[in-house]
Design an enzyme around this catalytic site. Structure first.
Site, short mmCIF file in Angstrom:
data_model
loop_
_atom_site.label_atom_id
_atom_site.label_comp_id
_atom_site.label_asym_id
_atom_site.label_seq_id
_atom_site.Cartn_x
_atom_site.Cartn_y
_atom_site.Cartn_z
N SER A 91 9.34 21.41 69.25
CA SER A 91 8.38 21.09 70.14
C SER A 91 6.71 21.00 69.28
O SER A 91 6.90 21.85 68.24
CB SER A 91 8.18 22.24 71.28
N TYR A 113 6.72 31.53 73.05
CA TYR A 113 7.63 30.12 72.86
C TYR A 113 7.28 29.27 71.65
O TYR A 113 8.12 28.95 70.90
CB TYR A 113 7.35 29.24 74.14
#
Lengths: 453, 251
Positions: B144, B157
């Site tokens: 990501s 995250y």
């Protein structure tokens, strides 16, 4: 025997996989590799000119036979030669021509080994007269899964499975070939231009077999009325009385200068993707316009006639990092409409197609997976990175299959397994024979895994 | 085996209910893929995903896989590879977590890290070993942009993805020359079930765009794929921005 782990691709530089490469120095060492193979099997490899994945074996062993290249026992009276599988046709030609003989079948490149020519049952430029390569093999030595070497004779099932069998029945170690007699080292060549595909097909048919060797280049970028225009080249072996006086010294031998096996020109740099299309169109235009409308009786040395492309620099960088896909298919006589449609579709896509070869085939050979069948064959190269090419070629596959034609397995790098099975009705027979001869699957390639051969 | 265009015939998805993974599987089935393994925790959603892909003509199997149970990965995935070659492994499992809650409950934060990073390390190594043994294949790792530079808003995250990203890059270098490709995919904000309700960020994409980029990346044998591609430039700028300035950005 040298052993190394290498990443291999076919000549098209697509789908690299890694294998352990063995280079045996003799038949015994090759047999030892086959006996000591791992669970992922082994496949033979020659000069790596197969465009697809026929001579790759991911995670397994690859037996590089280019070192086993002895030419033993040329019988110059009977016209028979016994040679190792790793001998290239180019070298065979060089050795045999001064003796007045030629390899039986000469395809468009000399950089093919005898083993490779048998495993793909290569058709030459005179297929209508001479058939494919294995028609001229009077015996071959095959290293089978049990590590034994057998002599396989024409007419047997094993021979028919090995001819065009893509190396999956065993490793061809050597063969005895019946040669062709020639009286000079020259070819009498005629060249003519055809304005469109119909014209090209008509001219190819009209000549009959008077000039045995024939192939045509098709301009796949020409559109409209010129769709499928091309240049037809035909030739025959020149007889001594056809030779001009100055050619006296070149009788049966090469002209000095051109070193065999190596291009005289430097390699090409990669071309920016955006330029490829216009450059290809320009190249085709020049090639077409640069050819005389008709010319006959031009004399060319045998290697220059058959293997003209070998003298050119390696063109692969022009196809970009994605490599190139070679598409070769055949459709029967009476299916010219399919050929027309395919040519129109390619032209409409404006793909940068520079190399495109049209040929006529004669009677098919008994090889279970042999490619050549009576009809038309078209072979073309396209950059693999072209957007949408995968689906486009799938569509062409369907058209070819619907017309009863087939795509050449030895060149394939992308077919669907179902399509291959539909095009080769004797595949079931081939599988059955393999299952019987080689139950553990000793001989495997990326191609066989991909298509489930 | 993959064909000349990098289209695989067999696919293993880790995180079998991931929307990005399923969008990718659909595209690959339309090309060449016939055998699909969906690995995930047994659930009706997993079965439904398998049924949907079967409807598209693929031979689909499901396999029990829990990212948090690293010890089981070798046995579970080994069984899949024993059934035949896998051309592409798509690592698509991961949790977004809830930054505010995770900051309050360290164990919840650890769970995010264990799923996204630790689980990927064990599963990734098992798959890499199997791919190396078969001499070909691609390992696609869904990273990501959040891993590229930690933001205040989702650093738990983001840090797990940063670890995953670094791991995948290193694995790719380690596998150089073995015939195995490791492709790191760095999407920006993707509109999925997991992000439903979150405020949408600039350059947001959907699962279909990510899937298209993955298929293109496989064809080009890419090492890194940004979705959308413009994020490569944006993140290059953000990565080098001084922290006092970066902190003040409304990200």
């Amino acid at each position: 025997m040298s052993v190394d782990t290498v990443s291999l691709t076919g000549w098209g530089r697509t789908a690299p996989t890694t294998a352990v490469r063995f280079r045996p120095r003799g038949d015994e060492e090759a047999a030892a590799v086959v006996r000591g193979r791992g669970p992922r099997g082994v496949i033979a490899r020659g000069l790596g000119r197969s465009p697809g994945d026929a001579a790759q074996n991911a995670g397994g062993s690859v037996l590089d036979l280019s070192g086993l290249a002895r030419i033993g026992g040329v019988d110059a009276t009977a016209g028979v030669v016994r040679c190792d599988a790793g001998v290239s046709l180019e070298r065979l030609l060089r050795v045999l021509l001064p003796l007045g003989w030629l390899p039986p079948v000469l395809p468009g490149t000399g950089r093919v080994t005898v083993g490779g020519a048998i495993a793909s049952d290569l058709p030459g430029l005179d297929h209508r007269r001479a058939g494919s390569f294995t028609r001229h093999v009077s015996a071959l030595e095959l290293l089978t899964a049990d590590g034994e070497v057998r002599t396989v004779l024409p007419g047997t099932t094993l021979f028919d499975a090995t001819a065009g069998g893509l190396g999956l029945t065993g490793v061809v170690l050597g063969a005895t070939l019946r040669l062709r007699r020639v009286t000079t080292g020259l070819m009498a060549v005629s060249t003519e231009r055809a304005g469109d595909l119909d014209d090209l097909l008509a001219r190819l048919t009209a000549g009959g077999d008077r000039l045995p060797y024939a192939s045509a280049w098709v301009d796949l970028m020409a559109r409209g009325r010129a769709t499928g225009r091309g240049v037809l080249t035909r030739g025959e072996h020149a007889t001594p009385d056809m030779r001009p006086a100055h050619a006296g010294r070149t009788r049966l031998s090469r002209r000095p200068g051109a070193a065999p096996g190596r291009s005289l020109l430097p390699g090409l740099p990669p071309l920016p993707g955006g330029l490829l299309g216009p450059a290809a169109a320009l190249c085709n235009e020049v090639r077409y316009r640069g050819t005389p409308r008709a010319r006959t009786g031009e004399l060319r040395p045998v290697p220059a006639f058959f293997h003209a492309s070998d003298a050119l620099p390696d063109v692969r960088p022009l196809y970009g990092r994605g490599g190139l896909v070679r598409y070769r298919f055949t459709v029967g006589y009476g299916q010219e409409e399919t050929l027309h449609r395919v040519v129109r579709r390619i032209a409409a896509r404006r793909s940068p197609a520079v190399r495109a070869v049209l040929q006529r085939f004669g009677a098919a050979d008994p090889g279970l997976l042999s490619f050549a069948a009576p009809g038309w064959s078209l072979e073309l190269d396209l950059p693999a990175a072209l957007p949408g090419l995968a689906l486009f070629l799938d569509g062409v596959d369907e058209e070819v299959a619907a017309a009863g034609g087939r795509v050449c397995l030895a060149k394939d790098s992308r077919m669907r397994p179902e399509t291959a099975a539909a095009m080769y009705p004797r595949l079931a027979e081939f599988r059955e024979l393999r299952a019987r001869l080689d139950p553990t699957g000793a001989f495997r390639s990326d191609l066989s895994r991909r298509l489930g051969l | 085996m993959k064909d000349a265009f990098g289209a695989p015939q067999s696919l293993l998805v880790l995180g079998g209910t991931s929307e990005i993974a399923l969008a990718t599987a659909r595209r690959l089935i339309a090309l060449r893929t016939r055998r699909v393994w969906l690995a995930g925790r047994p659930s009706p959603a997993l079965d439904a995903a398998a049924a949907e892909l079967r409807g598209r003509g693929a031979d689909v199997h499901t396999v029990d896989f829990d990212a948090l149970d690293s010890a089981s990965h070798e046995a579970t995935l080994g069984k899949v590879f024993a059934e035949g070659d896998i051309d592409v492994v798509l690592m698509a499992f991961g949790v977004l977590g809830d930054q505010a809650r995770d900051e309050e409950e360290p164990m919840a934060a650890v769970r995010v890290a264990q799923t996204n990073y630790t689980g990927a390390v064990s599963a990734g190594l098992v798959c890499a070993g199997a791919l190396q043994a078969q001499g070909h294949g691609s390992l696609v790792v869904l990273s990501s942009v959040a891993g590229e530079r930690a933001r205040r808003a989702d650093f738990i995250y983001g840090s797990s993805k940063a670890g995953l990203d670094a791991f995948a890059q290193g694995l790719g270098d380690a596998l150089q020359g073995t015939g195995v490709q490791v492709m790191v995919v760095r999407p920006g904000f993707v509109r999925t079930r997991a992000t439903a309700g979150l405020p949408e960020q600039p350059l947001a994409t959907g699962p279909e765009e990510v899937a298209a980029a993955i298929v293109t990346g496989l064809r080009r044998r890419s090492e890194t794929v940004w979705v959308p591609g413009s994020l490569r430039v944006v993140m290059a700028a953000l990565r080098h921005m001084p922290r006092p300035l970066f902190r003040r950005l409304p990200l």
